[in-house]
Design a protein around this motif. Structure first.
Motif, PDB file in Angstrom:
ATOM      1  N   TYR A  66       0.374  -1.284  -0.352  1.00 43.51           N
ATOM      2  CA  TYR A  66      -0.474  -0.380   0.069  1.00 43.51           C
ATOM      3  C   TYR A  66       0.961   1.074   0.214  1.00 43.51           C
ATOM      4  O   TYR A  66       0.644   2.159  -0.826  1.00 43.51           O
ATOM      5  N   ARG A  67       2.067   1.274   0.826  1.00 40.72           N
ATOM      6  CA  ARG A  67       2.962   2.205   0.653  1.00 40.72           C
ATOM      7  C   ARG A  67       3.281   2.927  -0.567  1.00 40.72           C
ATOM      8  O   ARG A  67       3.456   3.852  -1.078  1.00 40.72           O
ATOM      9  N   LYS A  68       4.570   1.683  -1.145  1.00 36.61           N
ATOM     10  CA  LYS A  68       4.676   1.540  -2.183  1.00 36.61           C
ATOM     11  C   LYS A  68       3.895   2.118  -3.532  1.00 36.61           C
ATOM     12  O   LYS A  68       4.405   2.449  -4.965  1.00 36.61           O
ATOM     13  N   SER A  69       2.224   1.568  -3.124  1.00 34.78           N
ATOM     14  CA  SER A  69       1.605   1.787  -4.419  1.00 34.78           C
ATOM     15  C   SER A  69       0.221   2.625  -4.254  1.00 34.78           C
ATOM     16  O   SER A  69       0.053   3.928  -4.192  1.00 34.78           O
ATOM     17  N   ASN A  70      -0.834   1.580  -4.173  1.00 32.76           N
ATOM     18  CA  ASN A  70      -1.619   2.487  -3.301  1.00 32.76           C
ATOM     19  C   ASN A  70      -3.169   0.866  -3.115  1.00 32.76           C
ATOM     20  O   ASN A  70      -2.826  -0.129  -2.821  1.00 32.76           O
ATOM     21  N   LEU A  71      -4.440   0.948  -2.697  1.00 34.71           N
ATOM     22  CA  LEU A  71      -4.858   0.473  -2.126  1.00 34.71           C
ATOM     23  C   LEU A  71      -6.283  -0.548  -2.712  1.00 34.71           C
ATOM     24  O   LEU A  71      -5.711  -1.946  -2.363  1.00 34.71           O
ATOM     25  N   LEU A  72      -5.686  -0.186  -3.916  1.00 31.95           N
ATOM     26  CA  LEU A  72      -6.520  -1.419  -4.812  1.00 31.95           C
ATOM     27  C   LEU A  72      -5.410  -2.300  -5.182  1.00 31.95           C
ATOM     28  O   LEU A  72      -5.093  -3.251  -5.098  1.00 31.95           O
ATOM     29  N   LEU A  73      -4.455  -2.115  -5.465  1.00 29.96           N
ATOM     30  CA  LEU A  73      -2.793  -3.149  -6.107  1.00 29.96           C
ATOM     31  C   LEU A  73      -3.122  -3.762  -4.465  1.00 29.96           C
ATOM     32  O   LEU A  73      -2.336  -5.439  -4.631  1.00 29.96           O
ATOM     33  N   SER A  74      -3.415  -3.172  -2.843  1.00 32.21           N
ATOM     34  CA  SER A  74      -2.767  -4.257  -2.353  1.00 32.21           C
ATOM     35  C   SER A  74      -3.891  -5.067  -1.690  1.00 32.21           C
ATOM     36  O   SER A  74      -3.451  -6.518  -1.214  1.00 32.21           O
ATOM     37  N   TRP A  75      -4.710  -4.972  -2.450  1.00 31.56           N
ATOM     38  CA  TRP A  75      -6.237  -5.652  -2.392  1.00 31.56           C
ATOM     39  C   TRP A  75      -5.604  -6.601  -3.344  1.00 31.56           C
ATOM     40  O   TRP A  75      -6.445  -8.038  -3.025  1.00 31.56           O
ATOM     41  N   ILE A  76      -5.548  -6.454  -4.960  1.00 27.24           N
ATOM     42  CA  ILE A  76      -4.654  -7.617  -5.435  1.00 27.24           C
ATOM     43  C   ILE A  76      -3.832  -8.939  -4.728  1.00 27.24           C
ATOM     44  O   ILE A  76      -4.104  -9.889  -5.038  1.00 27.24           O
ATOM     45  N   PHE A  77      -3.128  -8.107  -3.902  1.00 27.63           N
ATOM     46  CA  PHE A  77      -1.966  -8.751  -3.520  1.00 27.63           C
ATOM     47  C   PHE A  77      -2.905 -10.140  -2.451  1.00 27.63           C
ATOM     48  O   PHE A  77      -2.520 -11.020  -2.337  1.00 27.63           O
ATOM     49  N   VAL A  78      -3.694  -9.465  -1.727  1.00 28.24           N
ATOM     50  CA  VAL A  78      -4.052  -9.996  -0.701  1.00 28.24           C
ATOM     51  C   VAL A  78      -5.284 -11.328  -1.407  1.00 28.24           C
ATOM     52  O   VAL A  78      -5.630 -12.135  -1.314  1.00 28.24           O
ATOM     53  N   LEU A  79      -6.006 -10.971  -2.943  1.00 30.40           N
ATOM     54  CA  LEU A  79      -6.692 -11.946  -3.423  1.00 30.40           C
ATOM     55  C   LEU A  79      -5.293 -12.887  -3.836  1.00 30.40           C
ATOM     56  O   LEU A  79      -5.587 -14.616  -3.693  1.00 30.40           O
ATOM     57  N   ALA A  80      -4.509 -12.760  -4.501  1.00 29.99           N
ATOM     58  CA  ALA A  80      -3.376 -13.810  -4.988  1.00 29.99           C
ATOM     59  C   ALA A  80      -2.846 -14.805  -3.549  1.00 29.99           C
ATOM     60  O   ALA A  80      -2.350 -15.097  -4.196  1.00 29.99           O
ATOM     61  N   ALA A  81      -2.630 -13.670  -2.493  1.00 29.00           N
ATOM     62  CA  ALA A  81      -1.576 -14.214  -1.667  1.00 29.00           C
ATOM     63  C   ALA A  81      -3.298 -15.520  -0.902  1.00 29.00           C
ATOM     64  O   ALA A  81      -2.908 -16.548  -0.208  1.00 29.00           O
ATOM     65  N   CYS A  82      -4.733 -15.518  -0.731  1.00 25.56           N
ATOM     66  CA  CYS A  82      -5.250 -16.153  -0.871  1.00 25.56           C
ATOM     67  C   CYS A  82      -5.820 -17.250  -1.676  1.00 25.56           C
ATOM     68  O   CYS A  82      -5.207 -18.952  -0.607  1.00 25.56           O
ATOM     69  N   VAL A  83      -5.562 -17.335  -2.864  1.00 24.95           N
ATOM     70  CA  VAL A  83      -5.336 -17.626  -3.439  1.00 24.95           C
ATOM     71  C   VAL A  83      -4.442 -19.395  -3.857  1.00 24.95           C
ATOM     72  O   VAL A  83      -4.962 -20.240  -3.277  1.00 24.95           O
ATOM     73  N   LEU A  84      -2.989 -18.477  -2.904  1.00 27.59           N
ATOM     74  CA  LEU A  84      -1.860 -19.320  -3.392  1.00 27.59           C
ATOM     75  C   LEU A  84      -2.071 -19.761  -1.768  1.00 27.59           C
ATOM     76  O   LEU A  84      -1.734 -20.882  -1.973  1.00 27.59           O
ATOM     77  N   GLY A  85      -2.568 -19.154  -0.727  1.00 27.82           N
ATOM     78  CA  GLY A  85      -2.299 -19.859   0.081  1.00 27.82           C
ATOM     79  C   GLY A  85      -3.352 -21.091   0.343  1.00 27.82           C
ATOM     80  O   GLY A  85      -3.248 -22.046   1.164  1.00 27.82           O
ATOM     81  N   GLY A  86      -4.587 -21.056  -0.725  1.00 29.30           N
ATOM     82  CA  GLY A  86      -5.877 -22.045  -0.716  1.00 29.30           C
ATOM     83  C   GLY A  86      -5.091 -23.194  -1.265  1.00 29.30           C
ATOM     84  O   GLY A  86      -5.613 -24.259  -0.696  1.00 29.30           O
ATOM     85  N   TYR A  87      -3.885 -22.759  -1.963  1.00 29.18           N
ATOM     86  CA  TYR A  87      -3.299 -23.793  -3.164  1.00 29.18           C
ATOM     87  C   TYR A  87      -2.029 -24.943  -2.246  1.00 29.18           C
ATOM     88  O   TYR A  87      -2.310 -25.503  -2.165  1.00 29.18           O
ATOM     89  N   GLY A  88      -1.731 -23.494  -1.646  1.00 27.73           N
ATOM     90  CA  GLY A  88      -0.609 -24.185  -0.693  1.00 27.73           C
ATOM     91  C   GLY A  88      -1.331 -25.411   0.616  1.00 27.73           C
ATOM     92  O   GLY A  88      -0.974 -26.558   0.607  1.00 27.73           O
ATOM     93  N   VAL A  89      -1.977 -24.885   1.563  1.00 27.88           N
ATOM     94  CA  VAL A  89      -3.040 -25.879   1.943  1.00 27.88           C
ATOM     95  C   VAL A  89      -3.247 -27.519   1.231  1.00 27.88           C
ATOM     96  O   VAL A  89      -2.742 -28.469   2.212  1.00 27.88           O
ATOM     97  N   LEU A  90      -3.856 -27.164   0.492  1.00 24.03           N
ATOM     98  CA  LEU A  90      -3.596 -27.993  -0.557  1.00 24.03           C
ATOM     99  C   LEU A  90      -2.995 -29.163  -0.685  1.00 24.03           C
ATOM    100  O   LEU A  90      -2.778 -30.258  -0.381  1.00 24.03           O
TER     101      LEU A  90
END
Length: 232
Positions: free
Chosen positions: A139-163
């Protein structure tokens, strides 16, 4: 995003982990040490928080630069270890012979269930605060939108990692030590059932994280505004 005092967050999470280990000790004295592996799993859940702490501090001091990318990659590799703790609840079913004797649920079932839930809560909270830290960096380096895109990607990769961890028994460090196995497991996991499982876990992670985010930012800001107005 609200800037948190991460020194206090660290102490809170450390205290929660100590309390969790204390509960394990009490339960293990009453039953046995079957769930000793939870201690290692909780340790693994702490690793992404340590990476996010390092990235956050380096970025805050404006000396992160080139280190943020490897810290981010390392964080992504270990982040699934935090939500993975939830899957340890499967042992309540797998070991049902320990808990149901002649149709009667034994007391140890309730001890172990509470202990497993506490380990899950401790691991998830540690993981989500690490995600919050990395979102703050982005968020500090870009904006709120990109930070939430990162969160979404992290959750997807997290779900795949759990699998990969629960179903295919893959560890985070296998990415470095056994790339051939990793490549083969990725190919094997590309099926409809695995994709659904990963996205389902990702949705659960996103819902819980969004709730925590709102508690820290939306509701907290509203309370501060209310206090400010009451002064006039």
């Amino acid at each position: 995003m609200k800037e948190l005092n991460y020194s206090k967050v660290f102490l809170l999470l450390a205290g929660l982990s100590v309390a969790t280990l204390g509960v394990y000790r009490v339960v293990s004295l009453q039953t046995d040490s079957f769930y000793a592996f939870l201690i290692w799993n909780l340790f693994l859940a702490w690793i992404p928080f340590l990476f996010s702490m390092a990235a956050h501090e380096l970025d805050k001091r404006r000396i992160g630069g080139i280190w943020l990318l490897p810290l981010g990659v390392a964080w992504l590799l270990f982040f699934p270890n935090a939500p993975y703790l939830m899957t340890d609840l499967v042992h309540l079913t797998a070991q049902k012979g320990r808990y149901i004797v002649h149709g009667v649920i034994q007391n140890r079932y309730w001890y172990d269930m509470v202990m497993l839930l506490l380990f899950t809560w401790s691991g998830w909270l540690t993981g989500f605060f690490s995600l919050y830290q990395f979102q703050a960096v982005i968020y500090r380096k870009s904006n709120l939108l990109l930070s939430w895109i990162f969160v979404l990607a992290a959750c997807v990769l997290g779900g795949y990692g759990v699998l990969l961890g629960r179903v295919y028994r893959l560890n985070s460090w296998d990415v470095l030590t056994d790339r051939h196995q990793l490549y083969q497991l990725v190919l094997d996991s590309l099926n409809r059932q695995s994709v659904f499982f990963s996205l389902f876990i990702a949705l659960v992670l996103l819902v819980i994280y969004a709730t925590m985010y709102c508690l820290l930012n939306v509701l907290g800001n509203g309370e501060r505004r209310g206090r400010s107005k009451s002064r006039f």
